[in-house]
Design an enzyme around this catalytic site. Structure first.
Site, short mmCIF file in Angstrom:
data_model
loop_
_atom_site.label_atom_id
_atom_site.label_comp_id
_atom_site.label_asym_id
_atom_site.label_seq_id
_atom_site.Cartn_x
_atom_site.Cartn_y
_atom_site.Cartn_z
N ILE A 23 1.01 -1.12 -0.01
CA ILE A 23 -0.09 -0.08 -0.07
C ILE A 23 0.84 1.16 0.01
O ILE A 23 0.53 2.34 -0.77
CB ILE A 23 -1.02 -0.05 1.35
CG1 ILE A 23 -1.89 -0.89 1.10
CG2 ILE A 23 -1.73 1.34 1.30
CD1 ILE A 23 -2.80 -1.28 2.41
N TYR A 162 -2.56 -6.14 17.11
CA TYR A 162 -2.88 -5.34 15.71
C TYR A 162 -4.15 -4.58 15.94
O TYR A 162 -4.12 -3.47 15.47
CB TYR A 162 -3.03 -6.53 14.68
CG TYR A 162 -3.03 -5.60 13.31
CD1 TYR A 162 -1.92 -5.26 12.47
CD2 TYR A 162 -4.16 -5.69 12.65
CE1 TYR A 162 -1.96 -4.93 11.20
CE2 TYR A 162 -4.46 -4.97 11.23
CZ TYR A 162 -3.17 -4.61 10.54
OH TYR A 162 -3.28 -3.94 9.59
N THR A 197 -1.23 -7.77 -0.19
CA THR A 197 0.10 -7.25 -0.08
C THR A 197 0.90 -8.34 0.57
O THR A 197 0.31 -9.32 0.94
CB THR A 197 0.23 -5.95 0.88
OG1 THR A 197 -0.28 -6.34 1.97
CG2 THR A 197 -0.47 -5.09 0.18
N TRP A 255 -21.76 -5.68 7.11
CA TRP A 255 -22.44 -6.96 7.70
C TRP A 255 -21.87 -7.11 9.21
O TRP A 255 -20.67 -7.11 9.46
CB TRP A 255 -22.31 -8.15 6.79
CG TRP A 255 -23.13 -7.82 5.59
CD1 TRP A 255 -24.13 -7.03 5.36
CD2 TRP A 255 -22.84 -8.55 4.31
NE1 TRP A 255 -24.41 -7.20 4.08
CE2 TRP A 255 -23.74 -8.28 3.36
CE3 TRP A 255 -21.90 -9.79 3.83
CZ2 TRP A 255 -23.79 -8.78 2.01
CZ3 TRP A 255 -21.88 -9.99 2.72
CH2 TRP A 255 -22.85 -9.40 1.69
P1 NDP Z 1 3.56 -4.69 3.49
O1 NDP Z 1 4.15 -5.73 4.22
O2 NDP Z 1 3.39 -4.96 1.74
O3 NDP Z 1 4.37 -3.26 3.80
C1 NDP Z 1 4.66 -3.09 5.02
C2 NDP Z 1 5.66 -1.76 4.97
O4 NDP Z 1 5.98 -1.44 6.15
C3 NDP Z 1 7.01 -2.28 4.43
O5 NDP Z 1 7.31 -1.09 3.34
C4 NDP Z 1 8.01 -2.26 5.35
O6 NDP Z 1 9.25 -1.97 5.10
C5 NDP Z 1 7.34 -1.33 6.29
N1 NDP Z 1 7.76 -1.47 7.82
C6 NDP Z 1 7.40 -2.45 8.47
N2 NDP Z 1 8.22 -2.40 9.67
C7 NDP Z 1 8.91 -1.02 9.61
C8 NDP Z 1 9.54 -0.35 10.46
N3 NDP Z 1 9.93 -0.99 11.80
N4 NDP Z 1 10.02 0.73 9.98
C9 NDP Z 1 10.20 1.05 8.89
N5 NDP Z 1 9.15 0.61 7.77
C10 NDP Z 1 8.57 -0.61 8.34
O7 NDP Z 1 2.18 -4.60 3.84
P2 NDP Z 1 0.91 -3.50 3.44
O8 NDP Z 1 1.02 -2.61 2.41
O9 NDP Z 1 -0.26 -4.27 3.59
O10 NDP Z 1 0.96 -2.70 4.90
C11 NDP Z 1 0.88 -1.21 4.98
C12 NDP Z 1 -0.11 -0.79 6.05
O11 NDP Z 1 -1.53 -1.03 5.60
C13 NDP Z 1 0.01 -1.27 7.33
O12 NDP Z 1 0.18 -0.07 8.28
C14 NDP Z 1 -0.87 -2.39 7.46
O13 NDP Z 1 -1.42 -2.59 8.90
C15 NDP Z 1 -2.07 -1.56 6.71
N6 NDP Z 1 -3.07 -2.38 6.24
C16 NDP Z 1 -2.84 -3.43 5.47
C17 NDP Z 1 -4.20 -4.25 4.99
C18 NDP Z 1 -4.12 -5.43 4.01
O14 NDP Z 1 -4.82 -6.22 3.88
N7 NDP Z 1 -2.76 -5.55 3.44
C19 NDP Z 1 -5.73 -3.79 5.36
C20 NDP Z 1 -5.65 -2.74 6.55
C21 NDP Z 1 -4.44 -2.06 6.62
P3 NDP Z 1 10.53 -2.58 5.71
O15 NDP Z 1 10.34 -4.10 5.94
O16 NDP Z 1 11.60 -2.22 4.65
O17 NDP Z 1 10.98 -1.59 6.89
#
Ligand code: NDP
Length: 255
Positions: A23, A162, A197, A255
């Site tokens: 995202i 979470y 993702t 729902w």
């Molecule tokens: P991804 O795993 O694809 O992306 C997660 C991102 O967070 C990566 O770029 C990772 O980069 C970064 N990240 C994780 N930990 C750290 C850290 N300590 N410092 C810096 N960067 C960090 O997952 P999503 O794209 O799905 O998630 C993005 C957001 O969307 C999150 O907040 C998630 O909770 C939220 N979300 C996702 C949903 C889904 O269904 N996918 C639904 C609802 C919300 P790196 O590891 O390089 O640091």
């Protein structure tokens, strides 16, 4: 100014935490497509650089700043590097997040702390650190990525920390929005439903019933379906909007 012009972010500087994947990457691309200079703040340097290459290919300035969002000093140094290389920050997208599945009785303190540190405390710290600059400049837009998990309890997996962190993100959004409303710093959140993702094991057959069949639209989202709303919240198209949590969930919470 035409309606479409209100979405234009030329001359603006945006930071996307976790902007190298999923995202966050889609949002970084979306912001670049409407003209913003973008800083990608995440840990994996290879993915950061790859993303920056793609952003520059869109004709905007882009930099990677290796950042662990759980560290206050790294967040402060990220703000300072972005400011000196791209300019003061107009848009902060607090997107970085991790997922964890565990029954409550099996959850360790370490896992609880890890999820809270990344998904809630980091949103607070980054908002405070970048918000200080925004408040002193009298302009800015902060966009927090919450979740349907902040509204409902997901099935079939259990992940109390979470969900609690995301509910906290929603209320942090409202709290800061109220506090900074007269400073012209807007704070809003997006609460996505299931998006394909790295974080979501969306294709596992055991999840299909709950994560696809129970969604009124009968599917999950692509990250590119979340990005336009982030562009909207970042831009003057949403100039009278603050403290809102926008659900994008294919109807899941109906729902
Ligand atoms: P991804 O795993 O694809 O992306 C997660 C991102 O967070 C990566 O770029 C990772 O980069 C970064 N990240 C994780 N930990 C750290 C850290 N300590 N410092 C810096 N960067 C960090 O997952 P999503 O794209 O799905 O998630 C993005 C957001 O969307 C999150 O907040 C998630 O909770 C939220 N979300 C996702 C949903 C889904 O269904 N996918 C639904 C609802 C919300 P790196 O590891 O390089 O640091």
């Amino acid at each position: 100014m035409s309606v479409l012009d209100t979405f234009n972010l030329s001359g603006k500087v945006a930071v996307v935490t976790g902007g190298n994947s999923g995202i966050g990457k889609a949002i970084a691309v979306g912001l670049a497509q409407v003209g913003a200079a973008v800083a990608v703040a995440a840990r994996d340097e290879e993915r950061n650089e790859q993303t920056v290459k793609e952003l520059r290919g869109l004709g905007v300035d882009a930099i990677a700043v290796r950042t662990d969002v759980t560290s206050r000093s790294e967040l402060t140094s990220m703000r300072d590097q972005v400011t000196s290389q791209l300019g003061p920050i107009d848009v902060l997208v607090n997107n970085a997040g991790i997922g964890i599945h565990s029954d409550a009785l099996a959850l360790s303190d370490e896992d609880w702390d890890r999820v809270m540190a990344t998904n809630l405390d980091a949103v607070w710290k980054a908002s405070q650190i970048v918000g200080e600059q925004m408040v002193s400049r009298g302009q800015g837009s902060i966009i927090n990525i919450g979740s349907i998990s902040g509204f409902i309890v997901n099935r079939p997996q259990w992940h109390a920390p979470y969900a609690i962190a995301k509910a906290g993100v929603h209320h942090l959004t409202k709290s800061l929005a109220a506090e900074w409303a007269t400073k012209n710093v807007r704070v809003n959140a997006i609460a996505p439903g299931y998006v394909k993702t790295g974080i979501a094991d969306i294709d596992l057959p055991e999840y299909r019933h709950y994560w696809v069949d129970e969604v009124p639209m009968q599917r999950y989202a692509a990250p590119e379906e979340i990005a336009p709303t982030a562009v909207y919240l970042a831009s003057s198209a949403s100039s009278f909007m603050t403290g809102t949590v926008l659900l994008i969930d294919g109807g899941y919470t109906l729902w």
